[in-house]
Enzyme design. Structure first.
Site, PDB file in Angstrom:
ATOM      1  N   GLY A  35       2.462   0.510  -6.557  1.00 40.82           N
ATOM      2  CA  GLY A  35       2.627   1.320  -5.337  1.00 40.82           C
ATOM      3  C   GLY A  35       1.581   2.402  -5.202  1.00 40.82           C
ATOM      4  N   ALA A  36       0.349   2.061  -5.543  1.00 38.72           N
ATOM      5  CA  ALA A  36      -0.703   3.099  -5.558  1.00 38.72           C
ATOM      6  C   ALA A  36      -1.537   3.103  -4.281  1.00 38.72           C
ATOM      7  CB  ALA A  36      -1.594   2.912  -6.778  1.00 38.72           C
ATOM      8  N   ASN A  37      -1.045   2.432  -3.238  1.00 39.17           N
ATOM      9  CA  ASN A  37      -1.786   2.469  -1.977  1.00 39.17           C
ATOM     10  C   ASN A  37      -1.466   3.735  -1.183  1.00 39.17           C
ATOM     11  OD1 ASN A  37       0.741   0.982  -1.861  1.00 39.17           O
ATOM     12  ND2 ASN A  37       0.375   0.856   0.338  1.00 39.17           N
ATOM     13  N   TYR A  63      19.798   5.734  -4.835  1.00 37.67           N
ATOM     14  CA  TYR A  63      18.502   6.215  -5.335  1.00 37.67           C
ATOM     15  C   TYR A  63      18.699   6.943  -6.668  1.00 37.67           C
ATOM     16  CZ  TYR A  63      14.067   8.807  -5.488  1.00 37.67           C
ATOM     17  OH  TYR A  63      12.847   9.330  -5.875  1.00 37.67           O
ATOM     18  N   ILE A 101       1.825   9.593  -4.376  1.00 42.49           N
ATOM     19  CA  ILE A 101       1.526  10.069  -5.727  1.00 42.49           C
ATOM     20  C   ILE A 101       0.697   9.034  -6.481  1.00 42.49           C
ATOM     21  CG2 ILE A 101       2.607  10.694  -7.937  1.00 42.49           C
ATOM     22  CD1 ILE A 101       5.101  11.565  -6.190  1.00 42.49           C
TER      23      ILE A 101
END
Ligand SMILES: NC(=O)c1ccc[n+]([C@@H]2O[C@H](COP(=O)([O-])OP(=O)(O)OC[C@H]3O[C@@H](n4cnc5c(N)ncnc54)[C@H](O)[C@@H]3O)[C@@H](O)[C@H]2O)c1
Length: 297
Positions: A27-29, A181, A32
């Site tokens: 999820g680095a697109n 969550y 953070i």
């Protein structure tokens, strides 16, 4: 900006450079993860951005390549809500890379309406916990071969409100997106502690992080949270500030004795009693293996 500076929290101050090291960040697109990828690329690593949307990933990667002058920022498809996609990513990665020094399990979803992943897991549990559990399992041999190596898992202070409801793991009896969550973020802490315990003596260590309250797209599923995030944005960390504790756990020298511990603001921090429960951690490990159909001793 000055208020934001006040709430910035800890900063990763190490000067360590890591040319030749291989990093995978999920999820680095965005958010953070993107800032974590940027800093690790700046320090010379070969960085794999593992994300659902390859086009968005490519746009983040080209920005990072231009910014850091590091051409070794690569994008690969990974959808954590589909175990087939996780296996395909791992297979591709293992075929092309002989090393993996840092795995950052960063991707996450927050407060989405009740839904299930392709494999029938409640989405928070499936993406935030089970997806990363499987990914780590599939990449573990490579991490061991590359030791010293590290796994960094992104959790949250929200783990304090979490509970592992073994009788209703997929929220079929009762579902609240906020608690779903919290449960998944508690699972991240328990997973890290158990992983660290099992990896003792292998040269692979694991850390779990609360990044702070960060202005990112994590609130995209909740109109109310979007509003709150905008309203209180001056008090929240920027994504760059939010990346500091992940970077600290990935880079800080001599952190190995603290494997399995929880960090916030670049220092070890208190976790809830539920997150310290060894029996729950072991049971969650076994149940996760069963759900994923894997044997991980
Ligand atoms: N922002 C905060 O205040 C905050 C606070 C505590 C913890 N965290 C944690 O930090 C991490 C990063 O969040 P962020 O704030 O940068 O949010 P973000 O929404 O900007 O980033 C999350 C990333 O995960 C990706 N993702 C979501 N589902 C996925 C899937 N099925 N497969 C692959 N990738 C997927 C998204 O595309 C996105 O790139 C998350 O684990 C989150 O729980 C964030």
């Amino acid at each position: 900006p000055s208020i934001r500076k006040f709430f910035a929290g800890g900063v990763c101050t190490t000067n360590v450079r890591i040319p030749g090291k291989v990093v995978v960040i999920t999820g680095a697109n965005t958010g953070i993860g993107k800032e974590t990828a940027r800093e690790l690329a700046r320090r010379g690593a070969r960085v794999y951005i593992a994300c659902r949307d390859v086009l968005k990933g490519e746009s983040a990667a080209s920005e990072i390549r231009a910014d850091t002058k590091n051409s070794q920022v690569l994008v690969r498809k990974l959808d954590l809500s589909d175990t087939k996609s996780i296996r395909a990513f791992a297979e591709g990665f293992l075929a092309e890379e002989k090393k993996l020094h840092i795995l950052i399990n960063n991707a996450g979803v927050m407060m989405c309406p009740f839904s299930k992943t392709t494999d029938g897991f409640e989405t928070h549990l499936g993406v935030n916990h089970l997806g990363h559990f499987l990914l780590t399992y599939l990449l573990l041999e490579r991490l061991k071969e590359s030791a010293p190596a590290r796994v960094v898992n992104l959790s949250s202070v929200a783990h304090l409100g979490g509970k592992i409801r073994f009788h209703d793991l997929h929220g079929e009896k009762r579902y609240c997106s906020g608690f779903a969550y919290c449960h998944s973020k508690l699972a991240n802490v328990l997973f890290t502690r158990e992983l660290a315990r099992r990896l003792q003596g292998t040269g692979v260590t694991a850390y779990v992080v609360h990044p702070g309250v960060v202005m990112s797209e994590i609130v995209r599923h909740s109109f109310l949270l979007c509003l709150l995030w905008r309203l209180f944005s001056p008090f929240f960390k920027s994504t760059r500030q939010g990346a500091q504790t992940s970077l600290y756990c990935a880079l800080e020298e001599g952190l190995e004795p603290l494997s399995g511990k929880y960090f916030s603001d670049c220092k070890r921090t208190w976790v809830s009693p539920r997150a310290r429960d060894k029996k729950t951690a072991e049971r969650l490990w076994n149940v996760s293996c069963e759900l994923l159909g894997i044997q991980w001793e």
